[in-house]
Design an enzyme around this catalytic site. Structure first.
Site, PDB file in Angstrom:
ATOM      1  N   THR A 196       0.807  -1.214   0.000  1.00  0.00           N
ATOM      2  CA  THR A 196       0.000   0.000   0.000  1.00  0.00           C
ATOM      3  C   THR A 196       0.843   1.269   0.000  1.00  0.00           C
ATOM      4  O   THR A 196       0.282   2.369  -0.055  1.00  0.00           O
ATOM      5  CB  THR A 196      -0.943   0.014   1.209  1.00  0.00           C
ATOM      6  OG1 THR A 196      -0.195  -0.243   2.401  1.00  0.00           O
ATOM      7  CG2 THR A 196      -2.019  -1.041   1.063  1.00  0.00           C
ATOM      8  N   GLU A 416     -20.185 -22.207 -16.915  1.00  0.00           N
ATOM      9  CA  GLU A 416     -20.004 -20.757 -16.897  1.00  0.00           C
ATOM     10  C   GLU A 416     -21.275 -20.034 -17.339  1.00  0.00           C
ATOM     11  O   GLU A 416     -21.574 -18.934 -16.846  1.00  0.00           O
ATOM     12  CB  GLU A 416     -18.829 -20.353 -17.789  1.00  0.00           C
ATOM     13  CG  GLU A 416     -17.482 -20.911 -17.335  1.00  0.00           C
ATOM     14  CD  GLU A 416     -17.133 -20.541 -15.907  1.00  0.00           C
ATOM     15  OE1 GLU A 416     -17.551 -19.451 -15.454  1.00  0.00           O
ATOM     16  OE2 GLU A 416     -16.453 -21.336 -15.242  1.00  0.00           O
ATOM     17  N   ASP A 491     -16.199 -23.296  -6.353  1.00  0.00           N
ATOM     18  CA  ASP A 491     -17.453 -22.590  -6.074  1.00  0.00           C
ATOM     19  C   ASP A 491     -18.037 -23.035  -4.740  1.00  0.00           C
ATOM     20  O   ASP A 491     -18.503 -22.213  -3.938  1.00  0.00           O
ATOM     21  CB  ASP A 491     -18.460 -22.837  -7.190  1.00  0.00           C
ATOM     22  CG  ASP A 491     -17.964 -22.335  -8.540  1.00  0.00           C
ATOM     23  OD1 ASP A 491     -17.192 -21.342  -8.540  1.00  0.00           O
ATOM     24  OD2 ASP A 491     -18.328 -22.917  -9.566  1.00  0.00           O
TER      25      ASP A 491
END
Length: 627
Positions: A196, A416, A491
């Site tokens: 960062t 998909e 998933d």
């Protein structure tokens, strides 16, 4: 050193050869007398000890010893004279030759002793110098040549700039603060995820400040010898006092300031604690008017010792978070300054597609886009180069040719298509941007979604839609093929993790109620923990959590199956286009739904134009890099 030893050995050999001279034969006295009688002796030299050396007529040198106890001196002289041998006499050297012989005999041993003595003195000298320097600080003192980085070179982070710039202003104009009775901060610690820009801010401070800047890393204090780290801390602050007003920057301070006595460590515990104690005493002890400010950076604030973070040592704790969407666009513009971008490149769209990316991730993204342009023999970066770079950063290398079997291509296309249709049909889901069946990394295909706005809070409706989208691929397989496959493993894992947090942390289960059990693992910045530690609740509560998680997942799967079954023709059409074209954008998903003459459940069609993949999106409630 090898060459010195080699030269010494060569000198020894030369001296030995010089001492021995030409080859000399040692003869017995009887053999010597016989050669004299045979007229083979040319010259002899006899010393007072009866040692004879001479030369034969063939040029051979010889030595022998006259047995003086036999009293043969007069007889030998007569024999030599009768055979015309040239006789000379000499005085013995009084033992010099014997001493020289002894010296040459012991020369190899003396040489070895000399080598060891020389090596010992050399080692002693280096140790003496090392002991005098081992406790010195390894800080880089930046005075004359300061970094060229300025606060203006850092995009975004206005709040962080303000707090850090006040430190610089205090060192430049201490009278302003003294007039108001204000005291400048003694220490500022910057915490934030990796990449960062914490070290970048420190470089900007060095570039902005007109005071000496001493930079050192926390690991530079840790050594195997007890007391060395504390000595280096004293030397560091001593150097800072000599150059006051000055700034000390300690990067990765967690290597030095971790908690004391917080569990067993494998060695170095005493050294680490002594070093930390010395740092605490230096920060608390040096004069406030000395003008020394300590900057530190870490991405593990929970690991730091509480005594280090109290006011009076580190007065300010500045959080450097992951950049928001506007800051990401500014950071992308900074990294694209020296690059040629095509007119179709919209950095705002790229910023929307990269939620959770740090400044380092964005720099890598632009660089990967440039590499992709070079790979295609272009010097200008186009929009699809950045899209390919984003896929590479998130998913891995994209295969140029699809190596899937025909039946696998069909299965992945159906999977998909299920994700994409459920995302388009769910009201609170992010719109679809792209669907592809080209393998990348460990994924066989991906459905990317792009949030319309960067979220910081996630509603229950959004989370339930997210579960349905995650299970949309498995639902499509069940509807089309009548069975699932291993392609839904990732998933299922992601959906289970989200459902578990909904029940255990977010209080979204009516059965368990408004109770939240956070993970017992220390969650440092930039880290995520998949497995909780020992739960802070009973086995009965764990059973309820498991049942509720299973209920949420079953409901999400049933909802996805219902949506896919109700739009079976759109699913088949989209899967067919994926098999043929391999990659389609979000508008194709909307087109197949329109062609089916079925409304997208009240969703605005313009809502599903672009998107970020469910696997790539940060988890709800946690802003982490998309890894």
């Amino acid at each position: 050193m090898f060459w010195w030893i080699l030269m010494t050995l060569v000198m020894v050999l030369l001296l030995s050869r010089a001492r021995s001279g030409p080859h000399t034969t040692s003869l017995s006295y009887s053999d010597f007398v016989g050669r004299v009688g045979a007229s083979q002796v040319q010259t002899v030299d006899i010393n007072d000890k009866g040692m004879v050396s001479g030369t034969l007529k063939d040029g051979t040198k010889f030595t022998t010893q006259i047995p003086t106890a036999l009293g043969t001196g007069a007889q030998l002289q007569q024999q030599l004279t009768s055979h015309h041998v040239k006789i000379t006499a000499s005085q013995s050297s009084g033992g010099g030759s014997a001493w020289l012989s002894v010296v040459f005999s012991f020369l190899p041993f003396l040489l070895l002793i000399g080598i060891f003595v020389w090596m010992g003195r050399r080692a002693a000298g280096s140790v003496t110098g090392g002991l005098s320097a081992i406790g010195r600080s390894r800080a880089k003192i930046i005075e004359a040549e300061r970094p060229t980085t300025r606060f203006g070179d850092i995009a975004g982070y206005d709040g962080v700039k303000q707090e850090i710039s006040e430190v610089v202003d205090f060192l430049r104009n201490p009278a302003r603060y003294t007039a108001a009775g204000a005291k400048g901060p003694r220490g500022v610690i910057m915490v934030g995820p990796p990449g960062t820009g914490k070290t970048l801010f420190a470089r900007a401070v060095a570039g902005e400040a007109d005071v000496p800047f001493l930079s050192v890393t926390g690991s530079a204090f840790v050594e195997m010898f007890v007391g060395v780290g504390a000595s280096r801390v004293r030397d560091l602050f001593g150097e800072a006092r000599k150059r006051a007003p000055s700034i000390i920057f300690i990067d990765e301070i967690d290597a030095l300031g971790s908690r004391r006595g917080g569990g067993a460590r494998l060695g170095g515990n005493d050294e680490r604690e002594q070093t930390l104690n010395q740092l605490l005493s230096e920060m608390d002890g040096f004069d406030q008017s000395s003008g020394i400010v300590v900057l530190a950076a870490t991405n593990r604030p929970d690991a730091l010792d509480p005594a280090l973070l109290r006011p009076g040592r580190f007065d300010r704790q500045v959080t450097v978070p992951l950049p928001n969407q506007a800051e990401r666009a500014s950071i992308l513009a900074v990294h694209a300054r020296d690059k040629t971008l095509a007119p179709d490149v919209d950095l705002n769209v790229v910023a929307r597609a990269t939620p959770g990316f740090s400044g380092a991730d964005l720099a890598n993204l632009v660089n990967e886009g440039a590499i992709n342009a070079v790979r295609n023999n272009r010097t200008r970066i186009e929009s699809h180069d950045l899209d390919a770079a984003r896929d590479r950063v998130l998913l891995g290398r994209r295969e140029s040719s699809n190596a899937l079997l025909p039946e696998e291509r069909r299965s992945v296309a159906v999977h998909e298509s299920g994700h994409a249709l459920v995302a388009a049909l769910c009201e609170h889901a992010d719109p679809v941007a792209k669907v592809t069946i080209l393998p990348a990394g460990v994924t066989l295909g991906v459905t990317e979604q792009l949030p319309e706005a960067e979220r910081h809070l996630y509603s229950e409706s959004y989370l339930t839609d997210l579960l349905a989208v995650r299970l949309g691929g498995r639902a499509a397989e069940l509807v089309v093929f009548g069975e699932g496959s291993t392609g839904a493993a990732n998933d299922l894992a992601g959906a289970t993790q989200i459902a578990t947090r909904m029940v255990r942390e977010f209080g979204l289960s009516p059965e368990l109620g408004p109770i939240g059990y956070a993970s017992t693992h220390p969650n440092f910045l930039g880290e995520t923990t998949d497995e909780p530690g020992r739960p802070a609740y009973s086995e009965q509560t764990q059973r309820i959590v498991d049942e509720e998680v299973a209920r949420l997942l079953r409901q999400a799967e049933q909802r996805a199956i219902t949506l896919v079954r109700g739009h079976r023709s759109a699913l088949e059409s989209l899967a067919g286009q994926l098999v043929t074209r391999e990659t389609v954008d979000g508008s194709v998903v909307l087109d197949v739904l329109r062609q089916e003459h079925s409304p997208a459940d009240g969703r605005d069609d313009a809502h599903a134009v672009n998107a970020s993949s469910p696997p790539a999106r940060p988890e709800p409630g946690v802003r982490t890099p998309p890894r």
